[in-house]
Design a protein around this motif. Sequence first.
Motif, PDB file in Angstrom:
ATOM      1  N   ALA A   1       0.816  -1.212   0.000  1.00 44.22           N
ATOM      2  CA  ALA A   1       0.000   0.000   0.000  1.00 44.22           C
ATOM      3  C   ALA A   1       0.849   1.260   0.000  1.00 44.22           C
ATOM      4  CB  ALA A   1      -0.914   0.020   1.230  1.00 44.22           C
ATOM      5  N   ALA A   2       2.168   1.104   0.106  1.00 36.60           N
ATOM      6  CA  ALA A   2       3.002   2.283   0.310  1.00 36.60           C
ATOM      7  C   ALA A   2       4.210   2.272  -0.614  1.00 36.60           C
ATOM      8  CB  ALA A   2       3.409   2.366   1.782  1.00 36.60           C
ATOM      9  N   GLN A   3       5.326   2.810  -0.118  1.00 35.75           N
ATOM     10  CA  GLN A   3       6.502   3.031  -0.968  1.00 35.75           C
ATOM     11  C   GLN A   3       7.428   1.835  -0.930  1.00 35.75           C
ATOM     12  OE1 GLN A   3       7.996   7.217  -0.153  1.00 35.75           O
ATOM     13  NE2 GLN A   3       7.071   6.628   1.766  1.00 35.75           N
ATOM     14  N   ALA A   4       6.998   0.728  -1.396  1.00 38.12           N
ATOM     15  CA  ALA A   4       7.774  -0.481  -1.222  1.00 38.12           C
ATOM     16  C   ALA A   4       8.590  -0.827  -2.460  1.00 38.12           C
ATOM     17  CB  ALA A   4       6.834  -1.619  -0.824  1.00 38.12           C
ATOM     18  N   TYR A   5       8.471  -2.024  -2.921  1.00 40.33           N
ATOM     19  CA  TYR A   5       9.265  -2.545  -4.029  1.00 40.33           C
ATOM     20  C   TYR A   5       8.493  -3.696  -4.635  1.00 40.33           C
ATOM     21  CZ  TYR A   5      10.191  -5.613  -0.087  1.00 40.33           C
ATOM     22  OH  TYR A   5      10.038  -6.433   1.008  1.00 40.33           O
ATOM     23  N   SER A   6       8.823  -4.046  -5.841  1.00 41.31           N
ATOM     24  CA  SER A   6       8.295  -5.252  -6.466  1.00 41.31           C
ATOM     25  C   SER A   6       9.427  -6.264  -6.515  1.00 41.31           C
ATOM     26  CB  SER A   6       7.792  -4.955  -7.881  1.00 41.31           C
ATOM     27  OG  SER A   6       6.647  -4.132  -7.846  1.00 41.31           O
ATOM     28  N   VAL A   7       9.191  -7.434  -5.933  1.00 44.04           N
ATOM     29  CA  VAL A   7      10.258  -8.432  -5.832  1.00 44.04           C
ATOM     30  C   VAL A   7      10.679  -8.883  -7.230  1.00 44.04           C
ATOM     31  CG1 VAL A   7      10.868 -10.725  -4.984  1.00 44.04           C
ATOM     32  CG2 VAL A   7       9.476  -9.195  -3.575  1.00 44.04           C
ATOM     33  N   GLN A   8      11.997  -8.891  -7.457  1.00 42.12           N
ATOM     34  CA  GLN A   8      12.558  -9.278  -8.747  1.00 42.12           C
ATOM     35  C   GLN A   8      13.390 -10.549  -8.587  1.00 42.12           C
ATOM     36  OE1 GLN A   8      14.233  -5.412  -9.104  1.00 42.12           O
ATOM     37  NE2 GLN A   8      16.262  -6.036  -8.434  1.00 42.12           N
ATOM     38  N   SER A   9      13.654 -11.220  -9.669  1.00 39.09           N
ATOM     39  CA  SER A   9      14.280 -12.539  -9.644  1.00 39.09           C
ATOM     40  C   SER A   9      15.809 -12.453  -9.602  1.00 39.09           C
ATOM     41  CB  SER A   9      13.857 -13.338 -10.877  1.00 39.09           C
ATOM     42  OG  SER A   9      14.630 -14.510 -11.018  1.00 39.09           O
ATOM     43  N   LEU A  10      16.400 -12.994  -8.547  1.00 38.63           N
ATOM     44  CA  LEU A  10      17.854 -13.092  -8.463  1.00 38.63           C
ATOM     45  C   LEU A  10      18.372 -14.077  -9.504  1.00 38.63           C
ATOM     46  CD1 LEU A  10      20.582 -12.514  -7.109  1.00 38.63           C
ATOM     47  CD2 LEU A  10      20.008 -14.266  -5.395  1.00 38.63           C
TER      48      LEU A  10
ATOM     49  N   ASP B   1     -12.378   5.135  -5.542  1.00 47.84           N
ATOM     50  CA  ASP B   1     -11.169   5.658  -4.904  1.00 47.84           C
ATOM     51  C   ASP B   1     -10.860   4.838  -3.662  1.00 47.84           C
ATOM     52  OD1 ASP B   1     -11.719   7.569  -2.253  1.00 47.84           O
ATOM     53  OD2 ASP B   1     -13.468   7.285  -3.531  1.00 47.84           O
ATOM     54  N   ASN B   2      -9.657   5.052  -3.112  1.00 45.90           N
ATOM     55  CA  ASN B   2      -9.258   4.325  -1.905  1.00 45.90           C
ATOM     56  C   ASN B   2      -9.214   5.222  -0.673  1.00 45.90           C
ATOM     57  OD1 ASN B   2      -6.838   5.783  -2.145  1.00 45.90           O
ATOM     58  ND2 ASN B   2      -5.783   4.124  -3.187  1.00 45.90           N
ATOM     59  N   GLY B   3      -9.746   6.434  -0.795  1.00 47.74           N
ATOM     60  CA  GLY B   3      -9.860   7.322   0.359  1.00 47.74           C
ATOM     61  C   GLY B   3      -8.644   8.175   0.654  1.00 47.74           C
ATOM     62  N   LEU B   4      -7.572   8.019  -0.119  1.00 48.24           N
ATOM     63  CA  LEU B   4      -6.347   8.765   0.161  1.00 48.24           C
ATOM     64  C   LEU B   4      -6.379  10.136  -0.504  1.00 48.24           C
ATOM     65  CD1 LEU B   4      -3.444   8.611   1.398  1.00 48.24           C
ATOM     66  CD2 LEU B   4      -2.682   7.832  -0.848  1.00 48.24           C
ATOM     67  N   ALA B   5      -5.928  11.157   0.223  1.00 52.69           N
ATOM     68  CA  ALA B   5      -5.755  12.493  -0.353  1.00 52.69           C
ATOM     69  C   ALA B   5      -4.291  12.893  -0.233  1.00 52.69           C
ATOM     70  CB  ALA B   5      -6.639  13.510   0.364  1.00 52.69           C
ATOM     71  N   GLY B   6      -3.710  13.338  -1.333  1.00 51.21           N
ATOM     72  CA  GLY B   6      -2.346  13.846  -1.288  1.00 51.21           C
ATOM     73  C   GLY B   6      -2.329  15.281  -0.791  1.00 51.21           C
ATOM     74  N   GLN B   7      -1.319  15.629   0.009  1.00 49.86           N
ATOM     75  CA  GLN B   7      -1.244  16.967   0.588  1.00 49.86           C
ATOM     76  C   GLN B   7      -0.304  17.835  -0.247  1.00 49.86           C
ATOM     77  OE1 GLN B   7      -2.867  16.107   4.936  1.00 49.86           O
ATOM     78  NE2 GLN B   7      -0.814  16.919   4.892  1.00 49.86           N
TER      79      GLN B   7
ATOM     80  N   PHE C   1      -0.018   5.451  -0.126  1.00 45.81           N
ATOM     81  CA  PHE C   1       0.779   6.225  -1.077  1.00 45.81           C
ATOM     82  C   PHE C   1       0.079   6.405  -2.419  1.00 45.81           C
ATOM     83  CE2 PHE C   1       4.445   7.386  -3.683  1.00 45.81           C
ATOM     84  CZ  PHE C   1       5.074   8.285  -2.852  1.00 45.81           C
ATOM     85  N   SER C   2      -0.175   5.313  -3.120  1.00 48.53           N
ATOM     86  CA  SER C   2      -0.831   5.432  -4.426  1.00 48.53           C
ATOM     87  C   SER C   2      -2.306   5.726  -4.231  1.00 48.53           C
ATOM     88  CB  SER C   2      -0.670   4.128  -5.210  1.00 48.53           C
ATOM     89  OG  SER C   2      -1.368   4.201  -6.440  1.00 48.53           O
ATOM     90  N   LYS C   3      -2.836   6.654  -5.045  1.00 47.04           N
ATOM     91  CA  LYS C   3      -4.226   7.059  -4.886  1.00 47.04           C
ATOM     92  C   LYS C   3      -5.201   6.116  -5.583  1.00 47.04           C
ATOM     93  CE  LYS C   3      -2.911  11.871  -4.357  1.00 47.04           C
ATOM     94  NZ  LYS C   3      -1.516  11.730  -4.794  1.00 47.04           N
ATOM     95  N   TRP C   4      -4.687   5.139  -6.328  1.00 44.20           N
ATOM     96  CA  TRP C   4      -5.569   4.096  -6.862  1.00 44.20           C
ATOM     97  C   TRP C   4      -4.747   2.835  -7.058  1.00 44.20           C
ATOM     98  CZ3 TRP C   4      -4.672   2.457 -11.994  1.00 44.20           C
ATOM     99  CH2 TRP C   4      -3.875   3.308 -12.776  1.00 44.20           C
ATOM    100  N   ASN C   5      -5.433   1.702  -7.022  1.00 39.63           N
ATOM    101  CA  ASN C   5      -4.737   0.428  -7.058  1.00 39.63           C
ATOM    102  C   ASN C   5      -5.691  -0.677  -7.513  1.00 39.63           C
ATOM    103  OD1 ASN C   5      -6.306  -0.196  -4.704  1.00 39.63           O
ATOM    104  ND2 ASN C   5      -4.733   0.729  -3.405  1.00 39.63           N
ATOM    105  N   ASN C   6      -5.193  -1.910  -7.501  1.00 39.13           N
ATOM    106  CA  ASN C   6      -5.975  -3.121  -7.757  1.00 39.13           C
ATOM    107  C   ASN C   6      -6.710  -3.141  -9.104  1.00 39.13           C
ATOM    108  OD1 ASN C   6      -5.205  -3.411  -5.082  1.00 39.13           O
ATOM    109  ND2 ASN C   6      -7.139  -4.304  -4.444  1.00 39.13           N
ATOM    110  N   PRO C   7      -6.072  -2.809 -10.204  1.00 34.99           N
ATOM    111  CA  PRO C   7      -6.793  -2.922 -11.487  1.00 34.99           C
ATOM    112  C   PRO C   7      -7.170  -4.366 -11.805  1.00 34.99           C
ATOM    113  CG  PRO C   7      -4.458  -2.521 -11.862  1.00 34.99           C
ATOM    114  CD  PRO C   7      -4.691  -2.333 -10.397  1.00 34.99           C
TER     115      PRO C   7
END
Length: 698
Positions: free
Chosen positions: A303-312, A406-412, A684-690
């Motif tokens: 839901a936040a500023q993470a990472y997408s796991v990539q293949s070693l 929407d997911n309820g998030l507002a950016g400031q 973090f992201s204002k929309w998700n789960n397409p």
Amino acid sequence: MLGRFRKAGILIPIVAVFALAFAIACQAEPEIVTVEKVVTQEVIKEVEVPGETVVVEKEVVKEVQVPGETMVVEKEVVKTVEVPGETVVVEKEVVKEVEVEKVVEVEKVVEVEKTVELVVTPTPVIVVEAAVNAPEAMGEAGVINIAITDVAPGVGLGSAQLTDAMHYWGVGEVTMKFVDPGVVAPMLAASWELDMDMGSPVGATLKIRDDVIFHGEGLGDRSDMGGSWGPMTAADIAFTINDGNGAINTASIHWQAGDFATVFGNIPAEAIDDTTLKVTFAKDAEGNTLYDPRWDANIMNDAAQAYSVQSLNRYNTVGETEMKDTAFIGTGPLHVEEWIQDDTAVLAAVPYDHWDVNSKVDKIVFKEVGEQNAQIALMETGTIDAAPILLKSVPRMLEGGFAIADNGLAGQASISFSGNLWETEHVLFGTPLDTAAVYMRDLPWISNPSPNDSGACPAGCSDFEEGVLVRNALARAINREEINEFLLNGIGHPIYLNAFSPNNPNWQDKWNYPYDPDMARDLLAQAGYPNGFEMPLYAPNPGGYQELADAIAGYWEEIGVRTAVQKYAYSVYRPTIVARATTMPWVTECDDGKSSWPWEWPKSADHTSLTRGGFGCGLEIKVSADTWVAVAAEQDVAKKIELNNALADYLFETAPSFGVVGVPAPITYNPNKIASWPMDPALFSKWNNPESIVPVGR
């Protein structure tokens, strides 16, 4: 009369949405109208309608002289409106400032009797809209077309600036999921526990799932992995984190390079075995652990500023260069079928049962469409099924039969005065920080903390105090209520501090900057600038920030600060803030400027040297750094809040990054193509789960 937005000496167009009921019944003989000249100037036009006078103020690009009144024509819009017995075509055009002679025949005034909506948008365009149904769905039911403002890099290596969109768009996955501010759920990590030393957390051990596979050529079933890059293990997660961490990989330009450094310092993540991952939290120069309680809800959370796991395995097989030059391969329910940066991204459902959730759509096509009116036009023709339409146009879209999710998030949205680097040593490592470049020129909005640097104040003050006076003046020159009303249709809300939401119960009104242009002028005079000065303001495109910057520039113009708004790609500006080399203020949420973040969390790491090597707001504030460390170490929630309140006091007084408006960002979609779009809560992201989109008929 609507309130006025000024922009560099002309009126900034106003967003106003209201219903206008009228009946016109008249016929007129054809008459000849002579168009005498075309000019650009400020015009206030009163439109007379039965029983009501509507006053519209806006930027004018064409003035047409006709007997008895002034008519304004702005931008080419061709709109067919169905009325009983007749179709009316309204045409508007934009022309340059030239002398012309033209004859126009006015045939008649058409009889109309219905309720319509008058929308004055900051483009500027005046649009008269009647309620209509959303367009018929086009294309295959399982293929969803979405317009976005930017198709970012989709490269296969996180440290090469792989877009965050991957784990928001169902292609990449992370270790945890966010449920609400108090609940974190398993994702790739089935469970985890803190590693303690003398009662304090020093790291964490995570148990990793053993049934997750990477995408790959063939994407076969689980029995033989097809052409997949194999099962995902703890080693892949450790590699992903260490590759992105700017304190470990100094070449990393991962979006979270500085955030990884803040949470883990220069201590690598370690795979104990295939299903066990160990992370150690950062330590300061004396060896004391700096525990960030947000580690599982923020930096390792989808839901936040993470990472997408990539293949070693893929990295070891094809090498770094090919990883950088080819599309990302992840573990999510969608995989990349095609990715062309700044153009198109095509995601398809994986052809097997995903370990977590199967995509409800067959394919999603993201198309870069940077211009808002173009997005709207494509939606109204049915070519595009969904888009992040700006708040100014949402009422028009709803009236037209569209729906929103929407997911309820507002950016400031805030103004960050980059170049105010007030730390001299790195808060973690104690190493000296080179800040000489930003203080080479004496700029009114920059506070040099050197006690030997004098300011321009007539009564005598330091350069630091001069900058404080200037920024406080600028903070009080903005009418936030008016911006929210006319740019955001009243859907947003005023904000005053970047990382503190006024909607939180802990907010105190003493942190509000009142709109007071007289006080702003007085503060500028105290700082030594009674006649103002010139300054730039950078505005990235997403979220309507360029229009917001135009409005802010208009307010600052009124107190004598002549502001040149710079509009270009964020990818060009970003390296200057990563390097802490710019002195250009900019419109941004930073990282922590999100309405949903708990008050007791450590605040504004992106205002400190904690994130050196990665993203920052262009600021390094010692009080922010010291408070972050203190809040992270504190276990008592009440004391955490007390520490953050003191930080809010300091940021309000010095104004290195003050807020303007909270901006929700719903997705608008065509309900004839999309039945619903469920979204998860977000940080973090204002929309998700397409991948959760439910197509009509399924």
